[in-house]
Enzyme design. Structure first.
Site, short mmCIF file in Angstrom:
data_model
loop_
_atom_site.label_atom_id
_atom_site.label_comp_id
_atom_site.label_asym_id
_atom_site.label_seq_id
_atom_site.Cartn_x
_atom_site.Cartn_y
_atom_site.Cartn_z
N LYS A 1 0.88 -1.19 0.00
CA LYS A 1 0.00 0.00 0.00
C LYS A 1 0.91 1.23 0.00
CE LYS A 1 -2.71 3.34 1.58
NZ LYS A 1 -1.88 4.43 1.06
N GLY B 1 6.62 5.34 7.97
CA GLY B 1 5.79 6.54 7.88
C GLY B 1 5.88 7.36 9.14
N GLU C 1 9.12 1.89 11.05
CA GLU C 1 10.21 2.82 10.78
C GLU C 1 9.58 4.21 10.76
OE1 GLU C 1 13.26 2.00 10.62
OE2 GLU C 1 13.29 -0.12 10.09
N CYS D 1 13.57 10.89 6.50
CA CYS D 1 13.49 10.56 7.93
C CYS D 1 14.83 10.75 8.61
CB CYS D 1 13.01 9.13 8.09
SG CYS D 1 14.02 7.95 7.21
N GLU E 1 9.74 16.99 14.24
CA GLU E 1 10.18 16.70 12.88
C GLU E 1 9.47 17.65 11.91
OE1 GLU E 1 8.75 13.10 10.88
OE2 GLU E 1 10.83 12.66 10.36
P1 NAD Z 1 2.13 8.71 6.82
O1 NAD Z 1 2.23 8.06 8.15
O2 NAD Z 1 1.13 9.80 6.65
O3 NAD Z 1 1.77 7.63 5.69
C1 NAD Z 1 2.54 6.45 5.53
C2 NAD Z 1 1.65 5.38 4.91
O4 NAD Z 1 0.63 5.02 5.84
C3 NAD Z 1 0.93 5.85 3.64
O5 NAD Z 1 0.87 4.78 2.74
C4 NAD Z 1 -0.45 6.19 4.15
O6 NAD Z 1 -1.45 6.11 3.18
C5 NAD Z 1 -0.64 5.15 5.22
N1 NAD Z 1 -1.63 5.52 6.25
C6 NAD Z 1 -2.04 6.75 6.62
N2 NAD Z 1 -2.98 6.66 7.60
C7 NAD Z 1 -3.14 5.34 7.86
C8 NAD Z 1 -3.93 4.59 8.78
N3 NAD Z 1 -4.78 5.19 9.63
N4 NAD Z 1 -3.80 3.25 8.80
C9 NAD Z 1 -2.96 2.63 7.96
N5 NAD Z 1 -2.19 3.29 7.06
C10 NAD Z 1 -2.28 4.62 7.00
O7 NAD Z 1 3.60 9.20 6.46
P2 NAD Z 1 4.06 10.10 5.23
O8 NAD Z 1 3.62 11.52 5.46
O9 NAD Z 1 3.70 9.43 3.96
O10 NAD Z 1 5.67 10.01 5.35
C11 NAD Z 1 6.44 10.87 6.13
C12 NAD Z 1 6.82 10.24 7.43
O11 NAD Z 1 7.50 9.02 7.19
C13 NAD Z 1 7.81 11.08 8.23
O12 NAD Z 1 7.44 11.12 9.59
C14 NAD Z 1 9.13 10.34 8.08
O13 NAD Z 1 10.04 10.55 9.11
C15 NAD Z 1 8.67 8.94 8.00
N6 NAD Z 1 9.71 8.11 7.34
C16 NAD Z 1 10.44 7.23 8.10
C17 NAD Z 1 11.43 6.47 7.53
C18 NAD Z 1 12.24 5.48 8.34
O14 NAD Z 1 12.81 4.58 7.73
N7 NAD Z 1 12.31 5.60 9.65
C19 NAD Z 1 11.71 6.60 6.17
C20 NAD Z 1 10.96 7.50 5.43
C21 NAD Z 1 9.94 8.25 6.03
#
Ligand code: NAD
Length: 500
Positions: free
Chosen positions: A182, A235, A257, A291, A393
């Site tokens: 997803k 995320g 992550e 991230c 962040e």
């Molecule tokens: P997000 O949490 O908004 O979304 C991530 C994924 O989760 C997307 O596919 C989204 O559609 C899905 N999602 C959203 N709400 C959901 C729910 N209620 N249930 C299940 N899935 C859901 O994150 P984003 O804005 O896409 O990405 C940015 C974030 O990701 C930042 O905080 C960043 O630090 C983090 N990130 C972490 C790493 C790591 O390896 N630690 C790497 C890249 C990004």
């Protein structure tokens, strides 16, 4: 791939090895952040699509060719996939540039590197060994085997869709699981394009399925699905918490992550020119939308002014512009909400009394395209670690500079935060480097480098930056369960009323 070119490219879901329309009959637009226009239509999946995808993944896990394949054969398929990704690196990179606003230079590098995950985990597939254990009881032969879990849900964010997908798909398939992916609703196109390449490698249908759509509709349903055995999520912290709750309700395996606010610590004995490049790469590469952004610069006070002069000179020279131009160094924010969030934090920093020394607002020159989502590389000095811009962040090109006196204070400031994803240390003193590596609470510590990752080295967060690891050989167990097999060789049946 059956895409219809109307005004925009219309994508379909990929379920059970086939392209299919979403049950909702609805699509939403995906935007090119540089051109500022909708370029693709992404299927709006729903709970029924999730059901279809999980059922296809479950069927592939339990029936047909996939469960019959020996680990060596799974490894061969993964290596073939690696070759196909390498062959298609440029076209996948261009999709990501268009959909995400990531730089072509960065994406070509990533896409040429991503095959390594499929080669590495493909190679590992037939090297996962159980043990024969020396049991302390007579007449028993005991051994262990590692078995796959079943259907794994792979949820990825918008900032590096394909890299973070590879980190999940490669180990999940090497160990015999199947996957429902997803991607983020903001950047779904590359994952759908990957699905087509995936099946050219010869995987049986249903081994990888892609359901696009909104997080609360598709992501939430997917992680709650009873047939999903493991959730691999990258995320935000907020979504990570929801996913962890869902995993708890379903008693599922889960790796998270999450976010970071990583310190990049420069000591007075560092090679300053190298450190300046490391700091710039930590916060302005990928427009700070990473991230592992080194968003807190901890600077030893004795070199503060000299270092800032060098840093400002390099940061000022950063070329913003068209992400598809190989010479561009800083691209746009990927999404309008992210653009607004970054600007909000710039305002917060000003209100908190930090001193703005570079940037500080939207970038609007002709080089910034029509999207209007560019933000100037921004630096604040005089930041204290208690300020929100030092603790939260931002996920954008905004650097907070914090002074420190000595090692002790550097460690104290670096660790005084809820996150622990990564840290950078710049010093020529080996004692100091080792001491800092030992004391920093972070899943990755880079000394005299920054923003380096490899398929061989474990990656993951301490504290609120995550749970579990990706990459490296050890993490393969995150996708397996261990079985202990007892075979009695005794000739006498023991007393049935006591524990053997
Ligand atoms: P997000 O949490 O908004 O979304 C991530 C994924 O989760 C997307 O596919 C989204 O559609 C899905 N999602 C959203 N709400 C959901 C729910 N209620 N249930 C299940 N899935 C859901 O994150 P984003 O804005 O896409 O990405 C940015 C974030 O990701 C930042 O905080 C960043 O630090 C983090 N990130 C972490 C790493 C790591 O390896 N630690 C790497 C890249 C990004």
């Amino acid at each position: 791939m059956e895409t219809r070119v109307l005004e925009k490219t219309r994508y379909q879901l990929h379920i059970g090895g086939e392209w299919t329309d979403p049950i909702s009959g609805e699509w939403f637009d995906s935007h090119n952040p540089y051109a500022g226009e909708a370029w693709a239509e992404v299927p709006r999946g729903n709970a029924e699509d999730v059901d279809r995808a999980v059922e296809a993944a479950h069927a592939a896990f339990t029936q047909g060719d996939w469960p019959k394949l020996r680990p060596t054969a799974r490894g061969s398929l993964l290596r073939k996939l690696g070759d196909l990704v390498a062959d298609n690196a440029e076209s996948l990179a261009r999709i990501e540039v268009r959909d995400n606003g990531k730089l072509i230079a960065e994406m070509l590098g990533q896409l040429r590197y991503i095959p390594q995950w499929f080669y590495y985990y493909g190679g590992l597939a037939d090297k996962i060994e159980g043990s024969v254990l020396p049991i302390d009881k007579p007449g028993v032969f005991n051994y262990t085997v590692h078995e796959p879990l079943g259907v794994c849900a792979a949820l990825t964010p918008w900032n590096s869709p394909l890299l973070l997908l590879a980190w999940k798909v490669a180990p999940a398939l090497a160990t015999g699981n199947t996957v429902v992916a997803k991607p983020s609703e903001f950047t779904s196109a590359s994952t759908l394009a990957f699905a087509e390449i995936f099946y050219q490698a010869g995987f049986p249908p249903g081994v990888l399925n892609v359901v696009t759509g909104y997080g609360p509709e598709v992501g939430a349903t997917l992680v709650e699905h009873p047939e999903v055995a493991k959730i691999a999520f990258t995320g935000s912290e907020t979504t990570g918490q929801k996913i962890y709750e869902a995993a708890a309700r379903g008693l599922k395996r889960c790796t998270l992550e999450l976010g970071g606010k990583s310190p990049n610590i420069v000591f007075d004995d560092a090679i300053l020119d190298d450190a300046v490049k490391g700091v710039v790469s930590g916060i302005f590469a990928a427009t700070g939308q990473t991230c592992i952004a080194g968003s807190r610069l901890l600077l030893q006070e004795s070199i503060h002014d000299e270092f800032m002069e060098k840093l400002l000179e390099l940061a000022r020279s950063a070329r913003m512009g068209d992400p598809s131009d190989l010479n561009t160094q800083v691209g746009p924010a990927t999404t309008p909400p992210q653009y607004e969030k970054i600007l909000k934090y710039i305002d917060i920093a000003k209100e908190e009394g930090a001193k703005l020394v570079l940037g500080g607002g939207p970038a609007t020159g002709p080089e910034c395209g029509k999207g209007g989502w560019f933000i100037q590389p921004t630096i604040f000095t005089g930041v204290t670690n208690g300020m929100r811009i030092a603790q939260e962040e931002i996920f954008g090109p905004v650097l907070s500079v914090i002074k420190f006196k000595d090692e002790e204070e550097a460690v104290e400031i670096a660790n005084d935060i809820v996150y622990g994803l990564a840290a950078g240390v710049w010093t020529q003193n080996i004692r100091r480097a080792l001491l800092m590596a030992d004391r920093l609470q972070a899943g990755t510590v880079w000394v005299n480098t920054y923003r380096a990752v490899s398929f061989t080295s474990p990656f993951g967060g301490y504290k609120r930056s995550g749970i579990g690891k990706e990459n490296g050989a050890e993490m393969i167990k995150e996708y397996m369960q261990e079985k202990s097999v007892w075979i009695s060789t005794a000739t006498e049946v023991p007393n049935p009323f006591v524990l053997r």
